[in-house]
Write an enzyme that holds these catalytic residues in place. Sequence first.
Site, mmCIF file in Angstrom:
data_model
loop_
_atom_site.group_PDB
_atom_site.id
_atom_site.type_symbol
_atom_site.label_atom_id
_atom_site.label_comp_id
_atom_site.label_asym_id
_atom_site.label_seq_id
_atom_site.Cartn_x
_atom_site.Cartn_y
_atom_site.Cartn_z
ATOM 1 C CG ASP A 150 -9.670 44.248 44.974
ATOM 2 O OD1 ASP A 150 -8.883 43.333 45.268
ATOM 3 O OD2 ASP A 150 -10.213 44.344 43.857
ATOM 4 C CE1 TYR A 405 -4.506 43.165 39.005
ATOM 5 C CE2 TYR A 405 -3.716 45.057 40.240
ATOM 6 C CZ TYR A 405 -4.750 44.343 39.685
ATOM 7 O OH TYR A 405 -6.031 44.814 39.806
#
Length: 471
Positions: A150, A405
């Site tokens: 990330d 997401y």
Amino acid sequence: MNPNQKLFALSGVAIALSVLNLLIGISNVGLNVSLHLKGAGTKQEENLTCTTITQNNTTVVENTYVNNTTIITKEPEFRAPSYLLLNKSLCNVEGWVVVAKDNAIRFGESEQIIVTREPYVSCDPSGCKMYALHQGTTIRNKHSNGTIHDRTAFRGLISTHLGTPPTVSNSDFICVGWSSTSCHDGIGRMTICVQGNNDNATATVYYNRRLTTTIKTWARNILRTQESECVCHNGTCAVVMTDGSASSQAYTKVMYFHKGLVIKEEPLKGSAKHIEECSCYGHNQKITCVCRDNWQGANRPIIEIDMTTLEHTSRYVCTGVLTDTSRPGDKPSGDCSNPITGSPGAPGVKGFGFLNGDNTWLGRTISPRSRSGFEMLKIPNAGTDPNSKIVERQEIVDNNNWSGYSGSFIDYWDDGNECYNPCFYVELIRGRPEEAKYVWWTSNSLIALCGSPFPVGSGSFPDGAQIQYFS
């Protein structure tokens, strides 16, 4: 009357009509000149009205036919930019329709598509764009190896036209960072990117592309923000930021900005125990954020912000229908004040909902354990009634395909509506970790949907790429 007399009579009539036509034309020219002189003599800096006069004069002497047409049209008024005011309610929604799908991974098999994750959509007075955090490489580039991570020094925020897959040539660089949010106040756009080391990160704030301020970590544990659009009202933009553990107590702030400068900040108030990755939308001079409790709750925490007082409170979505992932089975009754735990529980995924009384909709993955499939659930009064139940379901992505997401967005500048039409996006993650057998990269495509006031049909809209083609 002899022929000569008839000829003289007709000629006289024709001459009279021609003179009349000439006088009308002269009067039109005079009117046109006077209007232009009047416009030039009056300096208007904001609202300008243009008047166009079209004159068509036709005279046929032989048949004494005269056509004299004057058309005066007003062009639409130019409106000077003004701050967005959240003065409308949410529209009622009967179903959801796809308004954009970029098919980025499918294109990426042969095109130079940028590796991204954490995409979202945000609008301004000119339209809507897709924003995403790139990984500093394209899918077919060897540097895509390891992009499952990330937070790296190579990430940054880019934007493209909604529905267009991101390439090096069509993507607009915004800022460097591995966490972001962005929103438009009606006059300018504010963007926040978080960069640096996990234990010593910095948020950089931009207004209209110019760096305005910075915010240093306050808990030295991955300072992070929403990963979807923030919302503004009357020049003030509210942003939710968190610093601290992802699996225990963290430290969240609601921060208020004007033109990219902090004007107020509040530590988290209310009963929510853990806040991350809020999906926010505006209505009725308020902002509602539906967030992620990565510590305990499979029910989603919400933050409610009053933009007239710049104060907030927090709690949980009340319904027993749970919308985080991973999650236990749905409960007969929910809890408005406390997290609902159970196995499987943590860690969680970014999600959203539209809490609109009888017309409340919540989104979630179809699988309770993994980020696969996606569905929209109509649950009247889910935000306030612990006993609220599902009355309608619409599948967006079938459970045989990966999702990721999801978050909310609204085109607040759609003047065609007397209400704000809710919209959302779903990230369609491909590659590692679920498809590590085939590739070393992690990236996504995106679909965006908006509400329809009328019933809609059905369909599944997965990413659609054959991952084995990349082996």
